[in-house]
Structures are given as C-alpha cells and as structure tokens.
Design a protein around this motif. Sequence first.
Motif, PDB file in Angstrom:
ATOM      1  N   PHE A 184      10.578 -41.253  -1.669  1.00  0.00           N
ATOM      2  CA  PHE A 184      10.485 -42.701  -1.807  1.00  0.00           C
ATOM      3  C   PHE A 184       9.902 -42.965  -3.188  1.00  0.00           C
ATOM      4  O   PHE A 184       8.759 -42.595  -3.472  1.00  0.00           O
ATOM      5  CB  PHE A 184       9.581 -43.238  -0.700  1.00  0.00           C
ATOM      6  N   ASP A 185      10.687 -43.605  -4.053  1.00  0.00           N
ATOM      7  CA  ASP A 185      10.306 -43.767  -5.457  1.00  0.00           C
ATOM      8  C   ASP A 185       9.370 -44.962  -5.628  1.00  0.00           C
ATOM      9  O   ASP A 185       9.766 -46.044  -6.082  1.00  0.00           O
ATOM     10  CB  ASP A 185      11.564 -43.941  -6.313  1.00  0.00           C
ATOM     11  N   ILE A 186       8.125 -44.763  -5.241  1.00  0.00           N
ATOM     12  CA  ILE A 186       7.074 -45.771  -5.369  1.00  0.00           C
ATOM     13  C   ILE A 186       5.864 -45.124  -6.037  1.00  0.00           C
ATOM     14  O   ILE A 186       5.727 -43.893  -6.028  1.00  0.00           O
ATOM     15  CB  ILE A 186       6.653 -46.345  -3.997  1.00  0.00           C
ATOM     16  N   PRO A 187       4.962 -45.914  -6.613  1.00  0.00           N
ATOM     17  CA  PRO A 187       3.702 -45.346  -7.085  1.00  0.00           C
ATOM     18  C   PRO A 187       2.896 -44.808  -5.899  1.00  0.00           C
ATOM     19  O   PRO A 187       3.078 -45.249  -4.753  1.00  0.00           O
ATOM     20  CB  PRO A 187       2.983 -46.530  -7.730  1.00  0.00           C
ATOM     21  N   ALA A 188       2.018 -43.870  -6.171  1.00  0.00           N
ATOM     22  CA  ALA A 188       1.133 -43.382  -5.114  1.00  0.00           C
ATOM     23  C   ALA A 188       0.349 -44.561  -4.548  1.00  0.00           C
ATOM     24  O   ALA A 188      -0.258 -45.331  -5.292  1.00  0.00           O
ATOM     25  CB  ALA A 188       0.165 -42.339  -5.668  1.00  0.00           C
ATOM     26  N   THR A 222       8.755 -49.412 -10.302  1.00  0.00           N
ATOM     27  CA  THR A 222       9.610 -48.238 -10.098  1.00  0.00           C
ATOM     28  C   THR A 222      10.899 -48.671  -9.404  1.00  0.00           C
ATOM     29  O   THR A 222      11.060 -49.827  -9.010  1.00  0.00           O
ATOM     30  CB  THR A 222       8.912 -47.176  -9.225  1.00  0.00           C
ATOM     31  N   GLY A 223      11.824 -47.710  -9.197  1.00  0.00           N
ATOM     32  CA  GLY A 223      13.106 -48.021  -8.574  1.00  0.00           C
ATOM     33  C   GLY A 223      13.033 -48.276  -7.084  1.00  0.00           C
ATOM     34  O   GLY A 223      13.899 -48.941  -6.519  1.00  0.00           O
ATOM     35  N   CYS A 224      12.027 -47.690  -6.395  1.00  0.00           N
ATOM     36  CA  CYS A 224      11.777 -47.916  -4.963  1.00  0.00           C
ATOM     37  C   CYS A 224      12.936 -47.456  -4.075  1.00  0.00           C
ATOM     38  O   CYS A 224      13.103 -47.947  -2.948  1.00  0.00           O
ATOM     39  CB  CYS A 224      11.453 -49.383  -4.681  1.00  0.00           C
ATOM     40  N   MET A 225      13.747 -46.491  -4.533  1.00  0.00           N
ATOM     41  CA  MET A 225      14.867 -45.988  -3.743  1.00  0.00           C
ATOM     42  C   MET A 225      14.397 -44.854  -2.839  1.00  0.00           C
ATOM     43  O   MET A 225      13.319 -44.281  -3.035  1.00  0.00           O
ATOM     44  CB  MET A 225      15.999 -45.525  -4.666  1.00  0.00           C
ATOM     45  N   LEU A 226      15.229 -44.499  -1.834  1.00  0.00           N
ATOM     46  CA  LEU A 226      14.869 -43.525  -0.811  1.00  0.00           C
ATOM     47  C   LEU A 226      16.141 -42.965  -0.179  1.00  0.00           C
ATOM     48  O   LEU A 226      17.248 -43.347  -0.557  1.00  0.00           O
ATOM     49  CB  LEU A 226      14.003 -44.217   0.261  1.00  0.00           C
ATOM     50  N   LYS A 227      15.987 -42.023   0.755  1.00  0.00           N
ATOM     51  CA  LYS A 227      17.102 -41.563   1.588  1.00  0.00           C
ATOM     52  C   LYS A 227      17.169 -42.428   2.844  1.00  0.00           C
ATOM     53  O   LYS A 227      16.150 -42.935   3.302  1.00  0.00           O
ATOM     54  CB  LYS A 227      16.907 -40.106   2.019  1.00  0.00           C
ATOM     55  N   TRP A 228      18.378 -42.557   3.436  1.00  0.00           N
ATOM     56  CA  TRP A 228      18.482 -43.285   4.701  1.00  0.00           C
ATOM     57  C   TRP A 228      19.657 -42.748   5.507  1.00  0.00           C
ATOM     58  O   TRP A 228      20.584 -42.133   4.970  1.00  0.00           O
ATOM     59  CB  TRP A 228      18.625 -44.790   4.464  1.00  0.00           C
TER      60      TRP A 228
END
Length: 238
Positions: A158-162, A114-120
């Motif tokens: 957070f763009d990760i798998p569960a 996945t892209g693994c992006m997030l807010k910061w």
Amino acid sequence: MKPIRVTVWSEYRHERHSEAIAKVYPDGMHNALKEGLEPYGFDLRTATLDEPEHGLSQDLLDNTDVLTWWGHTAHDEVSDEIVDRVQERVLNGMGLIVLHSGHLSKIFRRLMGTGCMLKWREVDEKERIWVVDPSHPICDGLPEYIEIPEAEMYGEHFDIPAPDNLVFISWFEGGEVFRSGCCYQRGQGKIFYFRPGHETYPMYYRDDIRKVIANAINWAKPVSNPPMVRGNIPEFMK
C-alpha cells in the motif's frame, strides 16, 4: 457540550446506476452510514458528488468538525477547488475519515503525498481485521479482531507514508495482509484511513464497523485551542 458536527460524503453513483448495488444500499451508502452513526449523538448531515459544489460549500465545511469520505469511480470528477477547500479545513483542524476506495481520492493522495495504490481482488474472501494497538481510542470496545465472512481483498504494498499510528492490520484467506487502519496528522487535523466498505457488501450496516467509524470521529474531532498565530510578528508577544 455541543455534539460533534459530522458530514458524511459519498459519490452516490453506484447505488443509482447498478440495480444489484441499489439492493444493498437502496438509500445510498451515505445514508446507511448516517443512520448507523445516529445512536452516537453526532450532529449529522450528508453530501454527495453531484450536488452543487459536491455538497461541500465553504459554509458547510466551516461548520463540520469531521468529514467522512467514500469515493470510487469518479475521483477525477471532484473539483480541484473543492479539494483545496477540504485540505485547508483539515490543515486548520477538521478531522477526515477516508473509507475503502477513498484511498485513491484526490484529497487523500494530496494529504499523503504518494500514489496510494495497492493490490486488490474481489472473490468473496474472509477477512480478519486484527487490532494491533488496543490502547488506541479508535479500538475502544472492540474485540481482538473483526471477522468479515466475504470481502474484497486489499493487499500490500500500500503506497502510503508510514502511519503515525497503525491500529488495524487485515488478513485475507488468500494469504495477503494489509494496513487497514492508519492514523495521520496533517497541520492541526487528524486523518484516519479505514479499509472496509466495498459497495457490493453490506459493510455499513454492521455494528462493529459503525463503531470503528464512530470511535474514529471522536478521535479526529478538533481540539479546543485558540486560533494559531502565524506570519510576521513585529513586536514581542506579551
């Protein structure tokens, strides 16, 4: 019993290019973390981005049980050949501990798919890292939560798998929450993502943060199984 062989990997760029960060980590984040892990009895070595093969030769990886990974500004400079090499070792049983901004590293994104992006946001906010799976080995000996007085905020989504197991959730005083301790298995290898570790804060000098990483190393170490048999088997196995 032989000690767990741990390689602490870091870009080691901020500390050499920023006077302010060099004051926090004069010997580099990798050496601060290595020093903090020494009381746990691991067989420790370090590796950094600008070494030949990024310090991650095949021989070194073949003799590494658990690899910790910190990266931030130079993810794209990591050779795809080295990413392939690390991925293969993880699939064959090496543990991988991904720290803070390593969420955007090539190896973590490759293993997550996945892209693994997030807010910061970086405004010196208080963070509470809540233990949400107190029976998990990574949480051994920890209090109900770890409080950090000043931290960079990471927020959902957070763009990760569960995660296979979610062991920590962070709360920040701005109201955001974040899945900050995530466990996965890929092939025979175990992976742990742990959020704290922004370069402007002395996070890797904290005993509680070091304890989490040490617990994660013990959890992620390879199990002692014979080599897996794969491919065509022309006869029944006896």
